[in-house]
Design a protein around this motif. Structure first.
Motif, short mmCIF file in Angstrom:
data_model
loop_
_atom_site.label_atom_id
_atom_site.label_comp_id
_atom_site.label_asym_id
_atom_site.label_seq_id
_atom_site.Cartn_x
_atom_site.Cartn_y
_atom_site.Cartn_z
N ASP A 1 0.82 -1.21 0.00
CA ASP A 1 0.00 0.00 0.00
C ASP A 1 0.86 1.26 0.00
O ASP A 1 0.54 2.24 -0.68
CB ASP A 1 -0.95 0.02 1.21
CG ASP A 1 -2.09 -0.98 1.07
OD1 ASP A 1 -2.37 -1.41 -0.08
OD2 ASP A 1 -2.69 -1.32 2.10
N GLU A 2 1.95 1.25 0.76
CA GLU A 2 2.86 2.41 0.76
C GLU A 2 3.52 2.59 -0.61
O GLU A 2 3.67 3.71 -1.09
CB GLU A 2 3.92 2.25 1.85
CG GLU A 2 3.35 2.40 3.25
CD GLU A 2 4.31 1.97 4.34
OE1 GLU A 2 4.29 2.62 5.41
OE2 GLU A 2 5.07 1.00 4.15
N ALA A 3 3.90 1.48 -1.24
CA ALA A 3 4.51 1.56 -2.58
C ALA A 3 3.53 2.17 -3.58
O ALA A 3 3.92 3.03 -4.39
CB ALA A 3 4.95 0.17 -3.04
N LYS A 4 2.28 1.76 -3.51
CA LYS A 4 1.25 2.33 -4.41
C LYS A 4 1.08 3.82 -4.16
O LYS A 4 0.96 4.61 -5.10
CB LYS A 4 -0.08 1.60 -4.22
CG LYS A 4 -0.10 0.19 -4.76
CD LYS A 4 -1.46 -0.45 -4.48
CE LYS A 4 -1.54 -1.86 -4.95
NZ LYS A 4 -2.85 -2.49 -4.63
N GLU A 5 1.06 4.20 -2.89
CA GLU A 5 0.91 5.62 -2.53
C GLU A 5 2.11 6.44 -3.02
O GLU A 5 1.95 7.53 -3.56
CB GLU A 5 0.74 5.76 -1.02
CG GLU A 5 0.63 7.19 -0.52
CD GLU A 5 -0.63 7.91 -0.98
OE1 GLU A 5 -0.62 9.15 -0.98
OE2 GLU A 5 -1.61 7.25 -1.35
N ILE A 6 3.30 5.92 -2.82
CA ILE A 6 4.51 6.62 -3.27
C ILE A 6 4.48 6.80 -4.78
O ILE A 6 4.76 7.88 -5.30
CB ILE A 6 5.78 5.87 -2.81
CG1 ILE A 6 5.94 5.97 -1.29
CG2 ILE A 6 7.02 6.40 -3.53
CD1 ILE A 6 6.97 5.03 -0.71
N ALA A 7 4.15 5.73 -5.50
CA ALA A 7 4.10 5.81 -6.96
C ALA A 7 3.09 6.85 -7.41
O ALA A 7 3.37 7.68 -8.28
CB ALA A 7 3.76 4.44 -7.55
N SER A 8 1.91 6.84 -6.82
CA SER A 8 0.87 7.81 -7.17
C SER A 8 1.34 9.24 -6.90
O SER A 8 1.13 10.14 -7.71
CB SER A 8 -0.41 7.50 -6.39
OG SER A 8 -1.39 8.46 -6.66
N CYS A 9 1.98 9.43 -5.76
CA CYS A 9 2.46 10.78 -5.40
C CYS A 9 3.55 11.25 -6.35
O CYS A 9 3.48 12.37 -6.86
CB CYS A 9 2.96 10.78 -3.96
SG CYS A 9 1.63 10.71 -2.74
N VAL A 10 4.54 10.43 -6.58
CA VAL A 10 5.67 10.84 -7.42
C VAL A 10 5.24 11.04 -8.87
O VAL A 10 5.67 11.98 -9.53
CB VAL A 10 6.82 9.81 -7.31
CG1 VAL A 10 7.91 10.09 -8.34
CG2 VAL A 10 7.41 9.82 -5.90
N LEU A 11 4.37 10.16 -9.36
CA LEU A 11 3.97 10.23 -10.77
C LEU A 11 2.93 11.31 -11.06
O LEU A 11 2.83 11.77 -12.20
CB LEU A 11 3.44 8.87 -11.24
CG LEU A 11 4.50 7.77 -11.32
CD1 LEU A 11 3.85 6.42 -11.51
CD2 LEU A 11 5.50 8.07 -12.43
N TYR A 12 2.17 11.73 -10.04
CA TYR A 12 1.14 12.74 -10.31
C TYR A 12 0.83 13.67 -9.14
O TYR A 12 0.88 14.89 -9.26
CB TYR A 12 -0.16 12.08 -10.78
CG TYR A 12 -1.28 13.08 -10.93
CD1 TYR A 12 -1.29 13.97 -12.00
CD2 TYR A 12 -2.29 13.19 -9.98
CE1 TYR A 12 -2.30 14.92 -12.14
CE2 TYR A 12 -3.30 14.14 -10.11
CZ TYR A 12 -3.29 15.00 -11.18
OH TYR A 12 -4.27 15.95 -11.30
N GLU A 13 0.48 13.10 -8.01
CA GLU A 13 -0.07 13.89 -6.89
C GLU A 13 0.85 15.02 -6.44
O GLU A 13 0.38 16.13 -6.17
CB GLU A 13 -0.41 12.98 -5.70
CG GLU A 13 -1.45 11.92 -5.99
CD GLU A 13 -2.82 12.46 -6.33
OE1 GLU A 13 -3.17 13.58 -5.90
OE2 GLU A 13 -3.56 11.75 -7.04
N ASN A 14 2.14 14.76 -6.32
CA ASN A 14 3.06 15.80 -5.85
C ASN A 14 3.06 17.00 -6.78
O ASN A 14 3.00 18.15 -6.34
CB ASN A 14 4.48 15.25 -5.70
CG ASN A 14 4.60 14.21 -4.61
OD1 ASN A 14 3.73 14.07 -3.76
ND2 ASN A 14 5.67 13.44 -4.64
#
Length: 174
Positions: A152-165
């Motif tokens: 779940d943390e890996a999915k969150e990190i990927a989402s943040c780095v690829l778009y959310e941030n």
């Protein structure tokens, strides 16, 4: 020069007043730079100026080959972010892996941004996106295998780095 310093300071004031980030080219990428002078640590006095602590500063090109320094700066200054464009896909595969790993050594995952930094050749947009996703997933899988993060943390990190941030930093609407 005095003129370029004036332009830079004026740009910071405009960004501060407009509440928009400023992007600073650090590390490799431009033919007119002197690489030894592109270490983002040279910007440390700027990060300490009280009048610009509200300006969000994005260090471009993962500051390569000064990636660790950029990660450090992002970890100690709340207004410093790192955009990894150009390092992927321009480096070798092992270089891309090393660069991404160095970003995650110190930089908070909330301050790492993906971009392609592609221009002129449309295929570069695809190539950068493809390789960054591959390298990021390999890095996150390794982190999960070492017990550093959960799925779940890996999915969150990927989402943040690829778009959310980037969406948050640049105030983008979905």
């Amino acid at each position: 020069s005095t003129q370029s310093t004036w332009v830079f300071m004026k740009s910071l004031i405009i960004c501060r007043d407009a509440k928009i980030p400023i992007q600073i080219h650090t590390g490799f990428g431009d033919t007119d730079l002197t690489l030894s002078k592109s270490d983002p640590c040279f910007l440390t006095p700027l990060f300490k100026l009280k009048e610009f602590q509200d300006v969000q500063i994005v260090l471009l090109h993962a500051s390569y080959p000064y990636t660790r320094q950029a990660g450090y700066l992002a970890s100690v200054y709340p207004n410093v972010y790192i955009d990894c464009g150009l390092s992927v896909p321009n480096l070798s595969i092992s270089g891309m892996r090393s660069c991404v790993a160095q970003l995650f050594e110190l930089a908070p995952t909330s301050k790492i941004l993906y971009s392609s930094d592609a221009h002129f050749v449309p295929d570069l947009y695809y190539t950068a996106s493809k390789w960054f996703r591959i390298i990021l997933s390999q890095y996150l899988l390794e982190s999960m295998n070492e017990g550093e993060i959960s799925l779940d943390e890996a999915k969150e990190i990927a989402s943040c780095v690829l778009y959310e941030n980037a969406a948050k930093l640049y105030q983008l609407k979905k």
